[in-house]
Design an enzyme around this catalytic site. Sequence first.
Site, mmCIF file in Angstrom:
data_model
loop_
_atom_site.group_PDB
_atom_site.id
_atom_site.type_symbol
_atom_site.label_atom_id
_atom_site.label_comp_id
_atom_site.label_asym_id
_atom_site.label_seq_id
_atom_site.Cartn_x
_atom_site.Cartn_y
_atom_site.Cartn_z
ATOM 1 N N HIS A 12 41.245 31.362 41.158
ATOM 2 C CA HIS A 12 41.639 33.236 40.450
ATOM 3 C C HIS A 12 40.471 33.938 41.191
ATOM 4 C CE1 HIS A 12 42.425 36.167 37.909
ATOM 5 N NE2 HIS A 12 41.144 36.887 37.994
ATOM 6 N N HIS A 66 38.548 37.049 43.702
ATOM 7 C CA HIS A 66 38.484 38.756 44.378
ATOM 8 C C HIS A 66 37.814 38.895 45.368
ATOM 9 C CE1 HIS A 66 40.497 40.163 40.530
ATOM 10 N NE2 HIS A 66 40.233 39.732 40.211
ATOM 11 N N LYS A 78 36.994 42.178 46.620
ATOM 12 C CA LYS A 78 35.986 43.272 45.923
ATOM 13 C C LYS A 78 34.553 42.809 46.356
ATOM 14 C CE LYS A 78 39.301 44.341 41.781
ATOM 15 N NZ LYS A 78 40.070 43.825 41.459
ATOM 16 N N HIS A 102 47.269 39.511 35.616
ATOM 17 C CA HIS A 102 45.859 40.051 34.929
ATOM 18 C C HIS A 102 46.361 39.587 33.102
ATOM 19 C CE1 HIS A 102 43.778 39.306 38.529
ATOM 20 N NE2 HIS A 102 42.349 39.160 38.318
ATOM 21 N N GLU A 110 42.379 41.109 28.887
ATOM 22 C CA GLU A 110 41.647 41.146 29.385
ATOM 23 C C GLU A 110 40.140 42.150 28.489
ATOM 24 O OE1 GLU A 110 39.905 41.487 33.310
ATOM 25 O OE2 GLU A 110 38.240 40.973 32.932
ATOM 26 N N ASP A 151 36.641 34.579 39.343
ATOM 27 C CA ASP A 151 36.944 35.711 39.411
ATOM 28 C C ASP A 151 35.838 36.134 40.275
ATOM 29 O OD1 ASP A 151 38.337 37.748 38.607
ATOM 30 O OD2 ASP A 151 37.667 37.447 36.317
ATOM 31 N N ASN A 152 35.435 37.681 39.543
ATOM 32 C CA ASN A 152 34.645 38.480 40.859
ATOM 33 C C ASN A 152 33.234 38.027 41.606
ATOM 34 O OD1 ASN A 152 36.673 39.437 38.939
ATOM 35 N ND2 ASN A 152 36.220 41.232 39.943
HETATM 36 ZN ZN LIG Z 1 40.309 38.549 38.199
#
Ligand SMILES: [Zn+2]
Length: 448
Positions: A89, A91, A94, A247, A250, A345-346
């Site tokens: 997972h 991104h 981004k 998602h 969250e 994630d990010n």
């Molecule tokens: Zn995410």
Amino acid sequence: MNDLSLFPSLAARLARSERIRLAKARVPVALLAEDAPVGAELDRDGSALIDILLENGRIAAIQPAASNGSNEGVDLDGRHVWPLLIDAHAHLDKGHTMGRAPDSGGTHPGARAATTADRLAHWNADDLLRRMEFGLATADAHGVAAIRTHLDSHEGQAEITWSAFAQTREHWKGRITLQAAGLVPLDAYREDYGARLADIVANHGGLLGGVTRASGGTHGSGLDDMETLLDKLFTLAKERELDIDLHVDEAAQAHALPDVARAAIRHGYEGRVTCGHCCSLALLSKVELRDRIALIADAGLSIITLPTVNMYLQDREEGRTPRWRGVTPVQELRAAGITVATAGDNCRDPFFAYGDHDMLDTWRQSVRILHLDHPYADAASLAGPAPAKIMGIDAGVVGVGRPADLMILEAWSVDQIIARPHADRVILRRGLFANRALPSYRVLDGAA
Ligand SMILES: [Zn+2]
């Protein structure tokens, strides 16, 4: 300085050998594809001492350490050997917009607004390619085997981003396995655009995705037609044979997860749906949590926890120290037999200012945040076998016939792995020495 390190001699030997024995390697049983070979010594952490024979880029044999008594190959002297890990997972689209995107204040609504502003101002093909390339070069240097990235797929953006992703996936083929899921607020499926997006995703062999909130809304503020929207999403996925990755919840207070579970059951999609985050589960009562977990198990949902980003975004209020960790109850989910992976994630964007696409680092932090220690048991599976199962790929484990995609760590116990960042890890891809330098942040200057 590091006189005892194996690195220089090993690097030289692994740069060319088509056949080599890694003798006295220590591998957590949780990271072995099969049971430990009979006769292999097990240590207190549940790791087996084995010899691993590499041949033509694959693992040709696994035997108890020193069983053949020969001196061929390299003596790892009990160092840990792990498979290359998997980030299920991320991104990539981004990533690395810190310093360019408006300041998010470290909150979820702030991050959404900052990302939207950055996307509308900058996300053309060149910008996406440069930043995704930087993220992947970083992951490569850390020894990541595979990544599933979510891609913001708003109308007008999706074509640009998915075509940049396709180019990037082609470029990294044979080195990092890439998958992508189309990410839109769930109400995008209310309009005709939902079907067009599903076609774009299908054309690129991706997954249908989404976030269980309205455009511009927050997790927990709800969607009156959540059930209808999920039915649309599942129908579009089913018509195109696409798996789903969402998602979900969250936030501290949000309750979309049961809707997703019921939709999966309604559409016969058990085993084909992944849910990321699911933070609000942690604040349910014991009884509610037990029932919720039973429903998740019935629906065959897989869960991905994103602890570093949850710690960053959840429970943040200016001038007030956070009181809860924001992470989902991983131990309870796993105890019920649900597949749970941890992921990064990010990375350096409005949703998370830090991160470096290093799954070993994500795993080390996960153990500490989620208390996956005392004992470690099969905690390692959250970064290898579990994400491999979720992505449906042949990676993340050490096994005969598997690709020799491995990391040799300067560590003899799991606590030593967790204590240090292991910047000196030796990375093998297809049996060959594959260490590369991290890309410099200067590479991103053109994007700033
Ligand atoms: Zn995410």
